[in-house]
Design a protein around this motif. Structure first.
Motif, PDB file in Angstrom:
ATOM      1  N   LEU A   1       0.865  -1.185   0.000  1.00 40.41           N
ATOM      2  CA  LEU A   1       0.000   0.000   0.000  1.00 40.41           C
ATOM      3  C   LEU A   1       0.902   1.235   0.000  1.00 40.41           C
ATOM      4  O   LEU A   1       1.869   1.301   0.757  1.00 40.41           O
ATOM      5  N   GLU A   2       0.582   2.213  -0.825  1.00 37.26           N
ATOM      6  CA  GLU A   2       1.449   3.383  -0.950  1.00 37.26           C
ATOM      7  C   GLU A   2       0.677   4.669  -0.701  1.00 37.26           C
ATOM      8  O   GLU A   2      -0.444   4.846  -1.182  1.00 37.26           O
ATOM      9  N   ILE A   3       1.281   5.574   0.087  1.00 39.13           N
ATOM     10  CA  ILE A   3       0.740   6.906   0.303  1.00 39.13           C
ATOM     11  C   ILE A   3       1.797   7.928  -0.095  1.00 39.13           C
ATOM     12  O   ILE A   3       2.968   7.588  -0.287  1.00 39.13           O
ATOM     13  N   GLN A   4       1.393   9.190  -0.193  1.00 35.32           N
ATOM     14  CA  GLN A   4       2.334  10.269  -0.465  1.00 35.32           C
ATOM     15  C   GLN A   4       2.980  10.721   0.844  1.00 35.32           C
ATOM     16  O   GLN A   4       2.317  10.824   1.873  1.00 35.32           O
ATOM     17  N   SER A   5       4.275  10.970   0.794  1.00 40.48           N
ATOM     18  CA  SER A   5       4.999  11.402   1.993  1.00 40.48           C
ATOM     19  C   SER A   5       4.623  12.838   2.349  1.00 40.48           C
ATOM     20  O   SER A   5       4.062  13.573   1.538  1.00 40.48           O
TER      21      SER A   5
ATOM     22  N   GLY B   1       7.828   9.094  10.762  1.00 43.58           N
ATOM     23  CA  GLY B   1       6.816   9.300  11.794  1.00 43.58           C
ATOM     24  C   GLY B   1       5.423   9.546  11.254  1.00 43.58           C
ATOM     25  O   GLY B   1       4.429   9.093  11.836  1.00 43.58           O
ATOM     26  N   VAL B   2       5.300  10.275  10.132  1.00 43.84           N
ATOM     27  CA  VAL B   2       3.985  10.502   9.538  1.00 43.84           C
ATOM     28  C   VAL B   2       3.354   9.165   9.166  1.00 43.84           C
ATOM     29  O   VAL B   2       2.189   8.895   9.465  1.00 43.84           O
TER      30      VAL B   2
ATOM     31  N   GLY C   1      -2.273   8.498  14.933  1.00 41.74           N
ATOM     32  CA  GLY C   1      -3.249   9.520  14.604  1.00 41.74           C
ATOM     33  C   GLY C   1      -2.882  10.358  13.407  1.00 41.74           C
ATOM     34  O   GLY C   1      -1.873  10.120  12.734  1.00 41.74           O
ATOM     35  N   VAL C   2      -3.742  11.355  13.170  1.00 43.73           N
ATOM     36  CA  VAL C   2      -3.599  12.238  12.015  1.00 43.73           C
ATOM     37  C   VAL C   2      -3.874  13.676  12.437  1.00 43.73           C
ATOM     38  O   VAL C   2      -4.350  13.938  13.541  1.00 43.73           O
TER      39      VAL C   2
END
Length: 351
Positions: free
Chosen positions: A61-65, A99-100, A138-139
């Protein structure tokens, strides 16, 4: 190198990390194994990880940094991906990133199907010494840091200092801020070692920082008292970070860069309110100035930053609560600040 034992899990380093991961997965009957990456860790870290990991991976699974992507919309996409790929309550999520990514990956895992197992594999110095311990997930809410989340523990945390070679120097220095903080709040000798000798990417220094944070978290896992000292520099630092993130005219700061400024500012408040000696205050400012450039704040910037303090998640009963230092190595919590001192703190910072 010896592992650090936290609440319900261990933090393993290097060879022990590799062996512990493969043994753990071999002993569990996971239905699916997912790895979460961003575009950077997919390129620089995933190939190395795949050589270490001895089990099949069902999906990447890939997200944007970047902090700007640490929000609920990214989580929605990940929950949908997990569901569409057949994830169930017996799935495992491996969070390979900074960390994100580990904050968000932990939150996604903690809430998908009311909670699936996750393992954090931090790839930045900041995430190794900070996000790896304590179970905070969290976010952000808009530009406001870490407003939505839960405290939930991973199965384990795996530290491979080799991944630090994939980072640019600015990212490495950002993590150094949290290591310096650990010395300031708990261990004067460690502060002196770091500021005099450096060596902060050594596995031994990383382990020492993890051990300091772990000691605090073990005594106060849900942040009712002692654990608050880990927020030194973060009250003003988070406000600075949020302001710069949300203001196109300001340079976006990395977390450690904002927290470094916050620690100098809150060091000044410590001198005024808790008797931190002036020599110690100047030592703190000098220590940070060796590695962190001074941030330029206008009068309007300062007013906007101070307005953001009311959103700090540590606030209680309408009060902004600060962590301050009585001396290097000794912190106190829940200190309220007279408004006029904030401007004096910024003036000292700008000197």
């Amino acid at each position: 190198m010896e592992s650090v034992k936290s609440q319900s899990y261990d933090v393993h380093i290097n060879e022990l990390a590799e062996a512990s991961l493969n043994q753990h997965v071999a002993n569990r009957d996971y239905s699916k194994i997912f790895v979460l990456v961003d575009e950077n860790t997919k390129t620089h870290c995933l190939p190395k990880f795949e050589k270490i990991f001895q089990h099949p991976i069902d999906a990447i699974l890939e997200i944007q940094s970047g902090e700007e992507n640490k929000h609920i919309h990214t989580c929605l996409q990940l929950w949908e991906d997990l569901s569409n790929l057949g994830g169930d309550r017996k799935s495992l999520l491996l969070n390979l990133g900074g960390g994100v990514l580990t904050d968000m990956g932990g939150f996604v895992a903690s809430t998908f199907k009311r909670g699936i197992d996750f393992i954090n594999i931090p790839t930045t110095l900041l995430s190794m010494v900070d996000a790896s311990i304590g179970g905070k997930t969290g976010v952000d809410l808009g530009s406001l840091k870490n407003q939505i989340g839960v405290i939930n523990q991973p199965e384990m945390v795996l530290i491979f200092p080799e991944f630090l070679k994939t980072l640019d120097q600015r990212q490495v220095i950002s993590g150094y801020a949290e290591m310096l903080k650990h010395g300031l709040i708990q261990d004067k000798e460690y502060w002196e070692d770091l500021t005099e000798k450096g060596g902060f990417t050594d596995a031994s220094c990383i382990q020492r920082s993890i051990a300091i944070k772990n000691k605090v978290v073990l005594q106060d896992p849900t942040e009712k008292g002692l654990r608050k000292i880990l927020n030194f520099g973060h009250t003003l630092g988070h406000a600075i970070e949020s302001y710069c993130l949300d203001n196109p005219d300001k340079k976006t700061l990395l977390h450690g860069e904002a927290i470094a400024a916050g620690m100098v500012l809150e060091g000044y408040l410590s001198h005024e309110l808790r008797g931190l000696p002036k020599l110690s205050l100047d030592e703190i400012k000098k220590g940070f100035s060796k590695y962190f450039d001074k941030v330029d704040f206008t009068t309007d910037d300062i007013e906007a930053i101070l307005q953001l303090l009311k959103y700090d998640k540590k606030n209680s009963h309408g009060n902004v609560n600060f962590v301050l230092l009585q001396s290097i190595g000794e912190a106190v919590t829940d200190v309220k600040i007279p408004e006029e001192l904030f401007h004096k703190a910024f003036a000292y910072y700008k000197e």
